[in-house]
Design a protein around this motif. Sequence first.
Motif, PDB file in Angstrom:
ATOM      1  N   TYR A  15      28.928  52.705   9.437  1.00 14.05           N
ATOM      2  CA  TYR A  15      30.137  53.429  10.319  1.00 14.05           C
ATOM      3  C   TYR A  15      29.174  52.410  11.684  1.00 14.05           C
ATOM      4  O   TYR A  15      30.735  52.042  12.681  1.00 14.05           O
ATOM      5  CB  TYR A  15      30.519  54.789  10.192  1.00 14.05           C
ATOM      6  CG  TYR A  15      31.234  54.977  11.707  1.00 14.05           C
ATOM      7  CD1 TYR A  15      32.421  55.112  11.540  1.00 14.05           C
ATOM      8  CD2 TYR A  15      30.542  55.902  12.233  1.00 14.05           C
ATOM      9  CE1 TYR A  15      33.069  54.950  12.053  1.00 14.05           C
ATOM     10  CE2 TYR A  15      32.073  55.683  13.672  1.00 14.05           C
ATOM     11  CZ  TYR A  15      32.912  55.979  13.474  1.00 14.05           C
ATOM     12  OH  TYR A  15      33.727  56.076  14.315  1.00 14.05           O
ATOM     13  N   PHE A  16      28.110  52.540  12.516  1.00 15.41           N
ATOM     14  CA  PHE A  16      27.687  52.337  14.083  1.00 15.41           C
ATOM     15  C   PHE A  16      27.176  50.903  13.731  1.00 15.41           C
ATOM     16  O   PHE A  16      27.709  50.596  15.176  1.00 15.41           O
ATOM     17  CB  PHE A  16      26.740  53.807  13.689  1.00 15.41           C
ATOM     18  CG  PHE A  16      26.696  55.361  13.970  1.00 15.41           C
ATOM     19  CD1 PHE A  16      27.901  55.654  14.798  1.00 15.41           C
ATOM     20  CD2 PHE A  16      26.309  55.382  12.540  1.00 15.41           C
ATOM     21  CE1 PHE A  16      27.584  57.220  14.587  1.00 15.41           C
ATOM     22  CE2 PHE A  16      26.838  56.953  13.189  1.00 15.41           C
ATOM     23  CZ  PHE A  16      27.796  57.743  13.590  1.00 15.41           C
ATOM     24  N   THR A  17      27.756  50.004  12.712  1.00 13.78           N
ATOM     25  CA  THR A  17      27.893  48.875  12.777  1.00 13.78           C
ATOM     26  C   THR A  17      28.543  48.540  12.598  1.00 13.78           C
ATOM     27  O   THR A  17      28.581  47.104  12.431  1.00 13.78           O
ATOM     28  CB  THR A  17      26.311  48.420  12.029  1.00 13.78           C
ATOM     29  OG1 THR A  17      26.204  49.145  10.046  1.00 13.78           O
ATOM     30  CG2 THR A  17      24.584  48.716  12.467  1.00 13.78           C
ATOM     31  N   SER A  18      29.289  48.856  12.601  1.00 13.15           N
ATOM     32  CA  SER A  18      30.745  48.354  11.714  1.00 13.15           C
ATOM     33  C   SER A  18      31.917  47.806  13.222  1.00 13.15           C
ATOM     34  O   SER A  18      31.849  48.663  14.071  1.00 13.15           O
ATOM     35  CB  SER A  18      31.743  49.240  11.005  1.00 13.15           C
ATOM     36  OG  SER A  18      32.186  50.057  12.065  1.00 13.15           O
ATOM     37  N   SER A  19      32.573  47.299  13.243  1.00 15.00           N
ATOM     38  CA  SER A  19      33.472  47.249  14.520  1.00 15.00           C
ATOM     39  C   SER A  19      34.472  48.406  14.371  1.00 15.00           C
ATOM     40  O   SER A  19      35.244  48.102  15.522  1.00 15.00           O
ATOM     41  CB  SER A  19      34.940  45.849  14.062  1.00 15.00           C
ATOM     42  OG  SER A  19      35.169  46.326  12.175  1.00 15.00           O
ATOM     43  N   VAL A  20      34.413  49.580  13.533  1.00 20.26           N
ATOM     44  CA  VAL A  20      35.698  50.201  14.411  1.00 20.26           C
ATOM     45  C   VAL A  20      34.439  50.965  15.208  1.00 20.26           C
ATOM     46  O   VAL A  20      34.608  51.136  16.217  1.00 20.26           O
ATOM     47  CB  VAL A  20      35.433  51.432  13.011  1.00 20.26           C
ATOM     48  CG1 VAL A  20      35.992  52.939  13.180  1.00 20.26           C
ATOM     49  CG2 VAL A  20      35.916  50.495  11.269  1.00 20.26           C
ATOM     50  N   TYR A  21      33.516  50.925  14.907  1.00 19.50           N
ATOM     51  CA  TYR A  21      32.190  51.942  16.431  1.00 19.50           C
ATOM     52  C   TYR A  21      32.112  50.749  17.442  1.00 19.50           C
ATOM     53  O   TYR A  21      32.357  51.132  18.944  1.00 19.50           O
ATOM     54  CB  TYR A  21      30.835  52.572  16.039  1.00 19.50           C
ATOM     55  CG  TYR A  21      30.500  53.199  16.501  1.00 19.50           C
ATOM     56  CD1 TYR A  21      30.743  54.301  16.606  1.00 19.50           C
ATOM     57  CD2 TYR A  21      29.274  52.310  17.453  1.00 19.50           C
ATOM     58  CE1 TYR A  21      30.044  54.863  18.599  1.00 19.50           C
ATOM     59  CE2 TYR A  21      28.844  53.177  18.088  1.00 19.50           C
ATOM     60  CZ  TYR A  21      28.956  54.712  18.723  1.00 19.50           C
ATOM     61  OH  TYR A  21      28.175  54.855  19.309  1.00 19.50           O
ATOM     62  N   ARG A  71      19.959  59.975   8.934  1.00 22.75           N
ATOM     63  CA  ARG A  71      19.812  59.064   8.389  1.00 22.75           C
ATOM     64  C   ARG A  71      20.511  57.876   9.741  1.00 22.75           C
ATOM     65  O   ARG A  71      20.136  57.219   9.970  1.00 22.75           O
ATOM     66  CB  ARG A  71      19.729  58.609   7.662  1.00 22.75           C
ATOM     67  CG  ARG A  71      19.815  57.153   6.902  1.00 22.75           C
ATOM     68  CD  ARG A  71      19.617  57.134   5.263  1.00 22.75           C
ATOM     69  NE  ARG A  71      21.072  57.662   4.520  1.00 22.75           N
ATOM     70  CZ  ARG A  71      22.053  57.037   4.391  1.00 22.75           C
ATOM     71  NH1 ARG A  71      21.946  55.587   4.897  1.00 22.75           N
ATOM     72  NH2 ARG A  71      23.171  57.705   3.884  1.00 22.75           N
ATOM     73  N   ALA A  72      22.183  59.188  10.046  1.00 19.07           N
ATOM     74  CA  ALA A  72      23.396  57.699  10.195  1.00 19.07           C
ATOM     75  C   ALA A  72      22.795  58.312  11.803  1.00 19.07           C
ATOM     76  O   ALA A  72      22.965  56.987  13.013  1.00 19.07           O
ATOM     77  CB  ALA A  72      23.947  58.820   9.755  1.00 19.07           C
ATOM     78  N   ARG A 181      20.803  41.671  13.456  1.00 22.28           N
ATOM     79  CA  ARG A 181      21.035  39.803  14.039  1.00 22.28           C
ATOM     80  C   ARG A 181      22.299  40.282  14.442  1.00 22.28           C
ATOM     81  O   ARG A 181      22.172  40.110  16.512  1.00 22.28           O
ATOM     82  CB  ARG A 181      21.070  39.272  13.219  1.00 22.28           C
ATOM     83  CG  ARG A 181      20.168  37.346  14.283  1.00 22.28           C
ATOM     84  CD  ARG A 181      20.609  36.689  12.632  1.00 22.28           C
ATOM     85  NE  ARG A 181      20.592  35.558  14.082  1.00 22.28           N
ATOM     86  CZ  ARG A 181      19.938  34.424  14.276  1.00 22.28           C
ATOM     87  NH1 ARG A 181      18.157  35.067  13.978  1.00 22.28           N
ATOM     88  NH2 ARG A 181      19.233  33.780  14.926  1.00 22.28           N
ATOM     89  N   ASP A 182      23.062  40.566  14.911  1.00 24.10           N
ATOM     90  CA  ASP A 182      24.544  40.652  15.175  1.00 24.10           C
ATOM     91  C   ASP A 182      25.765  41.976  15.261  1.00 24.10           C
ATOM     92  O   ASP A 182      25.311  42.492  14.139  1.00 24.10           O
ATOM     93  CB  ASP A 182      25.615  39.015  14.736  1.00 24.10           C
ATOM     94  CG  ASP A 182      24.949  38.408  14.821  1.00 24.10           C
ATOM     95  OD1 ASP A 182      24.584  38.128  16.618  1.00 24.10           O
ATOM     96  OD2 ASP A 182      24.297  36.659  13.890  1.00 24.10           O
ATOM     97  N   LEU A 183      25.774  42.166  15.761  1.00 25.19           N
ATOM     98  CA  LEU A 183      27.048  42.940  16.184  1.00 25.19           C
ATOM     99  C   LEU A 183      28.841  43.052  15.978  1.00 25.19           C
ATOM    100  O   LEU A 183      28.762  41.874  17.097  1.00 25.19           O
ATOM    101  CB  LEU A 183      27.087  44.330  16.307  1.00 25.19           C
ATOM    102  CG  LEU A 183      25.153  45.103  16.324  1.00 25.19           C
ATOM    103  CD1 LEU A 183      25.207  46.211  17.749  1.00 25.19           C
ATOM    104  CD2 LEU A 183      25.658  45.590  15.170  1.00 25.19           C
ATOM    105  N   PRO A 184      29.742  43.139  15.791  1.00 22.31           N
ATOM    106  CA  PRO A 184      29.400  44.181  14.418  1.00 22.31           C
ATOM    107  C   PRO A 184      28.845  43.094  13.082  1.00 22.31           C
ATOM    108  O   PRO A 184      29.115  41.944  13.253  1.00 22.31           O
ATOM    109  CB  PRO A 184      30.797  44.690  14.007  1.00 22.31           C
ATOM    110  CG  PRO A 184      31.720  43.522  14.955  1.00 22.31           C
ATOM    111  CD  PRO A 184      30.945  42.922  15.902  1.00 22.31           C
ATOM    112  N   ARG A 185      27.917  44.373  12.429  1.00 22.29           N
ATOM    113  CA  ARG A 185      28.430  43.610  11.150  1.00 22.29           C
ATOM    114  C   ARG A 185      28.872  44.303   9.815  1.00 22.29           C
ATOM    115  O   ARG A 185      28.889  43.167   9.386  1.00 22.29           O
ATOM    116  CB  ARG A 185      26.927  44.799  10.806  1.00 22.29           C
ATOM    117  CG  ARG A 185      26.644  42.995   9.388  1.00 22.29           C
ATOM    118  CD  ARG A 185      24.351  44.340   8.768  1.00 22.29           C
ATOM    119  NE  ARG A 185      25.107  46.167   9.000  1.00 22.29           N
ATOM    120  CZ  ARG A 185      23.386  46.727   8.413  1.00 22.29           C
ATOM    121  NH1 ARG A 185      22.698  45.480   8.408  1.00 22.29           N
ATOM    122  NH2 ARG A 185      23.500  47.956   8.622  1.00 22.29           N
TER     123      ARG A 185
END
Length: 306
Positions: A15-21, A71-72, A181-185
């Motif tokens: 969730y934290f590496t996604s475009s949403v966050y 973990r999150a 390497r890049d965000l979001p993943r």
Amino acid sequence: MAVVNRGNVVLQPTYFTSSVYIKALREDITTLVHNFHEQYKEDSTKPFALFKSLWNAQGWKWMHFKVFDSRARDTFLSVTFRLFLERMVKTEAPFTRTVALFALYTFFNTQPTGSAPTLRGLSHIPIPIDHYTTLIGLPGMLSSAYLAPLQPYVSYVVSALVNAQAFYLLPSSELGAQNPRDLPREIFVEEGLIDSNQPQGKGHQSKRDKVIKARTALDAVGRWLAQTPSDTGTGPTLSQYKAQKAQLLKEMGGETDGLEEASEGVVQRLREAQEEQGGDVEGWAGLARVHAASSTAGRLLGLLEQ
């Protein structure tokens, strides 16, 4: 009858590496920079006290209590620090870099300790060595009359972080040593989360492929702009520029969110630069032209056509 306790909802690290966050936090950081800038123009006597009051008023002080799962939380902390650091690179305006530094320093030093149960913390912030060098040199960038009140506070914050050995140095950013390497993943679409680095079916380009093509087209436009009459004999023409621009927009496939954000960032940095020089922002014709161009189709790519 056996009693069954209701399970706790736990956010997954993805969730934290996604475009949403990522998108939401980037917007929040931009809002923090903008609001601090507006208040700083009114009163610059105690900039860090002003920043802290704004930090608390906007609810940033509760950020650490939004994630409890270890973990999150690891991913949450590393990504959040990384998004603060990305606003401190040398392409950002010194004022923006200062606000991002204050935010990183505050977030790092307000990690809960002694809580029960114990919350996992991050003792070292990964940072590419070239970005670290840029951060260390920030105090020297605040010599103008407009930014001078910030300089002693920035010097103190930088020294405090270095003395606390808060940073974990990584290879240069061009080597892509950060993970991911890049965000979001992951990119969120209506059907759910997808991996932005994987093709989405036969004949479809991945998000990463589209970004690479867009960057290639953008580089071509940059090379065109860098040409001089001595390079080409007559210099580039407007029709050539329009062809390069059309190619760029085509490669982006209509996904111009990043281009729009970049356009808005250019306008904001121009505003800050003009204020740092003590100029009249509202009466600066050049800024008005750029702002008008950023509001048209094609955003700042339409500037040379005006």
